[in-house]
Design a protein around this motif. Structure first.
Motif, short mmCIF file in Angstrom:
data_model
loop_
_atom_site.label_atom_id
_atom_site.label_comp_id
_atom_site.label_asym_id
_atom_site.label_seq_id
_atom_site.Cartn_x
_atom_site.Cartn_y
_atom_site.Cartn_z
N HIS A 10 -3.07 -3.89 -7.34
CA HIS A 10 -2.80 -4.76 -6.17
C HIS A 10 -1.94 -3.98 -5.19
CE1 HIS A 10 -1.97 -8.95 -4.43
NE2 HIS A 10 -1.36 -8.09 -3.61
N LEU A 11 -2.57 -3.46 -4.16
CA LEU A 11 -1.85 -2.55 -3.25
C LEU A 11 -2.23 -2.83 -1.80
CD1 LEU A 11 -0.10 0.01 -2.76
CD2 LEU A 11 -2.19 1.35 -3.04
N HIS A 12 -1.21 -2.87 -0.93
CA HIS A 12 -1.44 -2.96 0.52
C HIS A 12 -1.12 -1.62 1.15
CE1 HIS A 12 -1.60 -7.41 0.39
NE2 HIS A 12 -0.73 -7.27 -0.59
N VAL A 13 -2.09 -1.05 1.85
CA VAL A 13 -1.81 0.22 2.55
C VAL A 13 -1.95 0.11 4.06
CG1 VAL A 13 -2.23 1.75 0.58
CG2 VAL A 13 -4.13 1.14 2.11
N ARG A 14 -2.19 -1.12 4.57
CA ARG A 14 -2.27 -1.32 6.03
C ARG A 14 -3.35 -0.45 6.66
NH1 ARG A 14 0.09 -5.77 4.46
NH2 ARG A 14 2.35 -5.68 4.29
N GLN A 15 -3.22 -0.16 7.95
CA GLN A 15 -4.27 0.60 8.63
C GLN A 15 -3.66 1.57 9.63
OE1 GLN A 15 -4.93 -3.74 10.05
NE2 GLN A 15 -6.62 -2.59 10.90
N GLY A 16 -4.50 2.47 10.16
CA GLY A 16 -4.05 3.39 11.20
C GLY A 16 -2.92 4.30 10.73
N GLU A 17 -1.99 4.53 11.63
CA GLU A 17 -0.88 5.44 11.32
C GLU A 17 -0.06 4.97 10.13
OE1 GLU A 17 1.94 7.15 14.04
OE2 GLU A 17 0.49 7.04 15.67
N ALA A 18 0.14 3.67 10.02
CA ALA A 18 0.92 3.14 8.89
C ALA A 18 0.22 3.49 7.58
CB ALA A 18 1.10 1.63 9.02
N MET A 19 -1.11 3.34 7.56
CA MET A 19 -1.88 3.67 6.36
C MET A 19 -1.69 5.14 6.00
SD MET A 19 -4.87 5.23 5.33
CE MET A 19 -5.98 5.27 6.74
N ARG A 20 -1.83 6.00 7.02
CA ARG A 20 -1.68 7.42 6.72
C ARG A 20 -0.26 7.75 6.25
NH1 ARG A 20 -5.64 7.29 10.65
NH2 ARG A 20 -4.20 7.19 12.40
N ALA A 21 0.70 6.94 6.68
CA ALA A 21 2.09 7.18 6.27
C ALA A 21 2.35 6.75 4.83
CB ALA A 21 3.05 6.47 7.22
N VAL A 22 1.70 5.66 4.38
CA VAL A 22 2.06 5.13 3.06
C VAL A 22 1.10 5.52 1.93
CG1 VAL A 22 3.35 3.17 4.01
CG2 VAL A 22 0.93 2.85 3.38
N VAL A 23 -0.14 5.88 2.25
CA VAL A 23 -1.09 6.22 1.18
C VAL A 23 -0.55 7.33 0.26
CG1 VAL A 23 -3.30 7.41 0.77
CG2 VAL A 23 -3.24 5.30 2.10
N PRO A 24 0.06 8.40 0.80
CA PRO A 24 0.48 9.49 -0.10
C PRO A 24 1.44 9.05 -1.21
CG PRO A 24 0.43 10.27 2.16
CD PRO A 24 0.21 8.79 2.23
N ALA A 25 2.33 8.13 -0.93
CA ALA A 25 3.30 7.72 -1.96
C ALA A 25 2.60 7.09 -3.17
CB ALA A 25 4.33 6.75 -1.38
N SER A 26 1.58 6.28 -2.91
CA SER A 26 0.84 5.69 -4.03
C SER A 26 -0.08 6.71 -4.68
CB SER A 26 0.01 4.49 -3.55
OG SER A 26 0.85 3.43 -3.18
N ALA A 27 -0.79 7.46 -3.82
CA ALA A 27 -1.82 8.38 -4.32
C ALA A 27 -1.23 9.53 -5.13
CB ALA A 27 -2.64 8.92 -3.15
N ALA A 28 0.02 9.87 -4.87
CA ALA A 28 0.65 10.97 -5.60
C ALA A 28 0.94 10.59 -7.05
CB ALA A 28 1.96 11.38 -4.92
N VAL A 29 1.00 9.29 -7.32
CA VAL A 29 1.33 8.83 -8.67
C VAL A 29 0.12 8.17 -9.33
CG1 VAL A 29 2.75 7.23 -10.01
CG2 VAL A 29 3.76 8.52 -8.10
N PHE A 30 -0.47 7.21 -8.64
CA PHE A 30 -1.53 6.41 -9.24
C PHE A 30 -2.88 7.11 -9.10
CE2 PHE A 30 1.91 3.51 -8.22
CZ PHE A 30 2.04 2.82 -9.42
N ALA A 31 -3.68 7.04 -10.16
CA ALA A 31 -5.01 7.65 -10.13
C ALA A 31 -5.97 6.82 -9.32
CB ALA A 31 -5.54 7.80 -11.56
N GLN A 32 -5.77 5.51 -9.35
CA GLN A 32 -6.67 4.59 -8.64
C GLN A 32 -5.89 3.34 -8.29
OE1 GLN A 32 -9.94 3.62 -11.31
NE2 GLN A 32 -8.65 3.82 -13.13
N ALA A 33 -6.41 2.62 -7.29
CA ALA A 33 -5.73 1.40 -6.87
C ALA A 33 -6.75 0.44 -6.28
CB ALA A 33 -4.66 1.71 -5.84
N LEU A 34 -6.47 -0.84 -6.42
CA LEU A 34 -7.28 -1.86 -5.77
C LEU A 34 -6.57 -2.23 -4.47
CD1 LEU A 34 -9.81 -3.66 -6.06
CD2 LEU A 34 -8.31 -5.42 -7.03
#
Ligand code: NCD
Ligand code: ZN
Length: 348
Positions: free
Chosen positions: A13-37
């Motif tokens: 259960h993850l919110h990554v928003r869109q646009g610049e905000a998405m590009r800003a927050v995706v790395p923090a989750s992706a660096a740890v989690f293998a997959q996310a919904l």
């Protein structure tokens, strides 16, 4: 134990928003989690498979750009159900192979839920199709009736809406998202195998005093709202029980600082950068670190019918300080939960 290894976890259960905000927050989750919904409550909401797949490409690009472990991050997508969703859209979602769920937001229940469902009967044909095709229904489990106290909205939903829904669609796979109450946990535990729940790190770690005692702390405000200690204990018991019905879903939900630190602050806690260490803190306090891997890395994948990661990551006991704020794009910043405080575990 100063170092534990586990299969690379998944965030269901993850919110990554869109646009610049998405590009800003995706790395923090992706660096740890293998997959996310990934949740679909964008503006406008992700109501079609085509929109979900386009959004997925953007997330994949952001993860690849981050490099390292993030480059192999797999985002799974969720459709936002409205009263106008057609059963054919469910077919498209399943056939895409990238959409694993559709989300029921009672209209008005939370951030960007206005396009959600007012009368549940209106989506019965869609739920029927989801049951047939095996698409998981994710549920924001709160009633929106203004006469129901905000601390009771989940329990009232579970009894009045969720229980009848599960009875009506016995083959439908249902996830009670971010369960926060003893009543929610008891329902899931006693329900058939088709029913599961995600648990956030913040609801496992904090009760409502963290938000309200000694001053009002808007960064602890989320929906469903933090409950009293008796509920938190029930959540910890569920998460650490070893039952495959309970698995990790951070509900990490970034908002710009100004939208939180406001006379009418919005709901959502940003936990992605500290999520796994925070879960570890909770499991350790419960004497259940040996059960973290099932909860974090195995049970959710099993429920959704996808492969768990084969990579391993390590949690190491070493103090680090959560940043006071992190950039959110467009000149904004987001204040993570526990900002400026120390965590005892770090992901390696
Ligand atoms: C989430 C958000 O900000 O998108 N907010 C929250 O308080 N949890 C929406 C949600 O999952 O309810
Ligand atoms: Zn959420």
């Amino acid at each position: 134990m100063d170092r534990i290894e586990l299969l690379r976890p998944a965030d269901w259960h993850l919110h990554v928003r869109q646009g610049e905000a998405m590009r800003a927050v995706v790395p923090a989750s992706a660096a740890v989690f293998a997959q996310a919904l990934v949740m679909p409550n964008l503006k406008p909401p992700v109501t079609t498979t085509a929109a979900a797949l386009a959004y997925r490409e953007e997330i994949l690009a952001a993860a690849r750009a981050a490099g390292g472990r993030a480059a192999s991050f797999v985002p799974w997508m969720t459709l936002y159900l409205t009263e106008a969703t057609a059963p054919q859209e469910i077919d498209r979602a399943v056939d895409s192979g990238a959409v694993l769920a559709a989300k029921l937001y009672p209209a008005g229940a939370t951030t960007n839920s206005d396009a959600g469902v007012r009368r549940i009967e209106r989506i019965y044909p869609v739920l029927e199709r989801m049951q047939q095709r095996g698409l998981v229904l994710c549920v924001h489990g709160e009633v929106v009736d203004p006469e129901v106290d905000i601390f009771d909205r989940e329990a009232v939903f579970v009894e009045g809406v969720l229980a009848p829904l599960v009875a009506r669609f016995p083959g439908l796979k249902v996830v009670l998202e971010h369960v926060t109450t003893a009543e929610g946990v008891a329902f899931v535990r006693e329900a058939p195998e088709t029913v599961a729940a995600t648990l956030t790190a913040h609801h496992l770690r904090y009760e409502r005093n963290a938000m309200l005692a000694g001053g009002i702390r808007p960064h602890f405000y989320c929906l469903p709202i933090l409950k009293r200690e008796r509920h938190r204990r029930a959540l910890v018991e569920a998460a650490t029980s070893g039952s495959p019905k309970f698995f990790l879903g951070t509900d990490s939900a970034p908002h710009p600082r100004g939208a939180k630190e406001s006379a009418c602050g919005c709901a959502g806690c940003y936990t992605a950068p500290l999520a796994l260490p925070l879960y570890a803190e909770v499991f350790e306090a419960a004497g259940a670190l040996d059960r973290l891997e099932g909860f974090a890395s195995r049970f959710g994948a099993r429920f959704y019918g996808v492969a768990e990661s084969t990579e391993r990551i390590a949690l190491v006991r070493r103090p680090w300080t959560v940043p006071a704020a992190v950039p959110l794009g467009e000149g904004e910043e987001v204040v993570p939960l526990r900002a400026g405080e120390t965590m005892g575990w770090v992901v390696e």
